[in-house]
Write a protein that holds these residues in place. Structure first.
Motif, mmCIF file in Angstrom:
data_model
loop_
_atom_site.group_PDB
_atom_site.id
_atom_site.type_symbol
_atom_site.label_atom_id
_atom_site.label_comp_id
_atom_site.label_asym_id
_atom_site.label_seq_id
_atom_site.Cartn_x
_atom_site.Cartn_y
_atom_site.Cartn_z
ATOM 1 N N GLY A 1 28.592 28.790 -32.117
ATOM 2 C CA GLY A 1 30.254 29.524 -32.369
ATOM 3 C C GLY A 1 30.808 28.363 -32.346
ATOM 4 N N VAL A 2 31.550 28.132 -33.839
ATOM 5 C CA VAL A 2 32.739 26.502 -33.835
ATOM 6 C C VAL A 2 33.867 27.246 -33.964
ATOM 7 N N GLY A 3 34.011 28.670 -34.063
ATOM 8 C CA GLY A 3 34.976 29.545 -34.603
ATOM 9 C C GLY A 3 36.040 29.298 -33.154
ATOM 10 N N VAL B 1 29.399 17.637 -23.454
ATOM 11 C CA VAL B 1 29.537 18.515 -24.726
ATOM 12 C C VAL B 1 28.345 17.654 -25.695
ATOM 13 N N GLN B 2 27.051 18.279 -25.061
ATOM 14 C CA GLN B 2 26.136 17.757 -26.286
ATOM 15 C C GLN B 2 25.797 17.574 -27.546
ATOM 16 N N GLY B 3 26.757 18.800 -27.783
ATOM 17 C CA GLY B 3 26.292 19.396 -29.089
ATOM 18 C C GLY B 3 26.827 20.905 -29.707
ATOM 19 N N ILE B 4 27.143 21.337 -30.542
ATOM 20 C CA ILE B 4 27.398 22.348 -30.964
ATOM 21 C C ILE B 4 26.703 23.081 -32.651
ATOM 22 N N LEU B 5 26.661 24.396 -32.417
ATOM 23 C CA LEU B 5 26.131 25.595 -33.488
ATOM 24 C C LEU B 5 26.690 25.897 -34.179
ATOM 25 N N GLY B 6 26.637 25.589 -35.309
ATOM 26 C CA GLY B 6 27.720 26.860 -35.881
ATOM 27 C C GLY B 6 26.837 28.024 -36.532
ATOM 28 N N VAL C 1 23.232 23.801 -19.678
ATOM 29 C CA VAL C 1 23.874 25.183 -20.072
ATOM 30 C C VAL C 1 23.986 25.447 -20.857
ATOM 31 N N VAL C 2 24.314 26.868 -21.856
ATOM 32 C CA VAL C 2 24.765 27.427 -23.299
ATOM 33 C C VAL C 2 25.526 28.483 -23.099
ATOM 34 N N HIS C 3 26.981 27.724 -23.981
ATOM 35 C CA HIS C 3 28.011 28.952 -24.206
ATOM 36 C C HIS C 3 27.421 29.704 -25.111
ATOM 37 N N ILE C 4 27.315 30.999 -25.317
ATOM 38 C CA ILE C 4 27.417 31.373 -26.356
ATOM 39 C C ILE C 4 28.690 32.152 -26.862
ATOM 40 N N CYS C 5 29.148 31.824 -27.741
ATOM 41 C CA CYS C 5 30.410 32.123 -28.663
ATOM 42 C C CYS C 5 30.804 32.754 -30.158
ATOM 43 N N THR C 6 29.328 33.563 -29.803
ATOM 44 C CA THR C 6 29.379 33.920 -31.450
ATOM 45 C C THR C 6 29.607 35.431 -31.309
ATOM 46 N N PRO C 7 29.669 36.023 -32.728
ATOM 47 C CA PRO C 7 29.184 37.811 -33.353
ATOM 48 C C PRO C 7 29.373 38.503 -32.254
#
Length: 114
Positions: free
Chosen positions: A10-12, A29-34, A67-73
């Motif tokens: 989530g990149v919002g 932070v290894q990376g992000i996913l939008g 660890v994965v941070h979930i920041c999506t809908p």
């Protein structure tokens, strides 16, 4: 310095807040996913993140991510958390964890199992 390595889905607004918080805590932070590769790549450029994941599977296959941070809908939290837990990742999920208590209970059981 912390040895944990994270990825953010989530990149919002919320994803950016988590990214900033991770950085302030010294967590790599290894990376992000939008929501799309294009959006992910643009966010990587704007936020100075080295890696743009192509998909959730791509992120979960990254053995360097702890660890994965979930920041999506909200409606996708449960499935993303379930996949991350099954892949052996720790999960930090923006609220709500799922859309109902039954789903949440299943996630708690999965976390205990893994």
């Amino acid at each position: 310095m912390n040895n944990l390595k994270a990825a953010v889905i989530g990149v919002g607004f919320v994803g950016r807040a988590h990214l900033e918080s991770l950085r302030r805590r010294g967590i790599t932070v290894q990376g992000i996913l939008g929501s799309s590769l294009e959006r992910t790549q643009e966010a990587c450029r704007n936020l100075n993140v080295a890696h743009a994941y192509k998909s959730l599977d791509d992120l979960l296959e990254d053995k360097t991510v702890d660890v994965v941070h979930i920041c999506t809908p909200n409606n996708v939290h449960c499935e993303q958390a379930k996949a991350a837990l099954a892949a052996g990742k720790h999960v930090v999920c923006e609220k709500p964890l799922s859309m109902d208590t039954n789903e949440s209970s299943k996630l708690v059981e999965l976390a205990q199992k893994h």
